[in-house]
Enzyme design. Sequence first.
Site: not given
Ligand SMILES: NC(=O)c1ccc[n+]([C@@H]2O[C@H](COP(=O)([O-])OP(=O)(O)OC[C@H]3O[C@@H](n4cnc5c(N)ncnc54)[C@H](OP(=O)(O)O)[C@@H]3O)[C@@H](O)[C@H]2O)c1
Length: 250
Positions: A139, A152
């Site tokens: 990120s 985080y």
């Molecule tokens: N959204 C933002 O603004 C942002 C910015 C920078 C970086 N990121 C990063 O991008 C990545 C993806 O996030 P996203 O924004 O696409 O959010 P998201 O839609 O909430 O995706 C996160 C995914 O991780 C899974 N997950 C969470 N805990 C888990 C566990 N213990 N075991 C297996 N799966 C798990 C969740 O599915 P389940 O709940 O079904 O397990 C969900 O599918 C993350 O690493 C996040 O830190 C996000």
Amino acid sequence: MNISGNTILITGAGTGMGLAAAKAFASLGNRVLMVARNEKRLAEEAAHLPGALHFACDIADPAQVERLVQWAQSNAPELNVLFLNAGVTHTYRLFDGSPARDHAKAEMEVNFVSAVDLTHRFVPLLNGRTAPAIIVTTSGVVYAPDNTNPTYSATKAALHSYIQSMRFTLKKNGSPISLFELVAPLVDSPFSAGVVSDQKASPDEVIREMIDGLAEDRMDIRPVTSETLFDAWRRDPEEAQKMVNDATGA
Ligand SMILES: NC(=O)c1ccc[n+]([C@@H]2O[C@H](COP(=O)([O-])OP(=O)(O)OC[C@H]3O[C@@H](n4cnc5c(N)ncnc54)[C@H](OP(=O)(O)O)[C@@H]3O)[C@@H](O)[C@H]2O)c1
């Protein structure tokens, strides 16, 4: 990296960027293995993608990760790309009475320790595969912390550091694995639901830019606003800190 003809295991594939990646990779002629905890959601999404398989797994639980590795070896012995994308956050402010230790521990297990676990288990397997690659989602907070997601941010900085160490050692060992870092910007997904901002990119847009970066073998991929943030950080870390925190209203 060749962006078709791979078998790609994606964590966090049920929603957000992981799901956008599963759809995009499948449409480019890759086989996708979709991993997350919510099996129902994975099964529904995998049903729309040709050849896709799914496996429910909590990546913070070593016993479940062990089962995931066995499942992947039995069901997709040709697996050659790992996309470590799952992540969790707690949106709060330091010293506001929130259980910061609990938040930090849970975030560290999913965002950082699981990546150490998964890479230690998969790297020996990937070393023997055709055109192997690992992609890790970090990120913009690796450059400047978002103070509405303070612990985080620290976990992603740890992950960023671990990627540099892996690159060094993989190269030293003569490993064929290409290791990409996706430095994601603020994205509109369930993950960021607690962040009020008009600067959220769409998961599809980020993944489109990620795939362009993979095709060009850009090892550090900074889609949408991440490149601007990186430039600001190199000029003046305080400017980067202001950019991140203005975007999230910290
Ligand atoms: N959204 C933002 O603004 C942002 C910015 C920078 C970086 N990121 C990063 O991008 C990545 C993806 O996030 P996203 O924004 O696409 O959010 P998201 O839609 O909430 O995706 C996160 C995914 O991780 C899974 N997950 C969470 N805990 C888990 C566990 N213990 N075991 C297996 N799966 C798990 C969740 O599915 P389940 O709940 O079904 O397990 C969900 O599918 C993350 O690493 C996040 O830190 C996000």
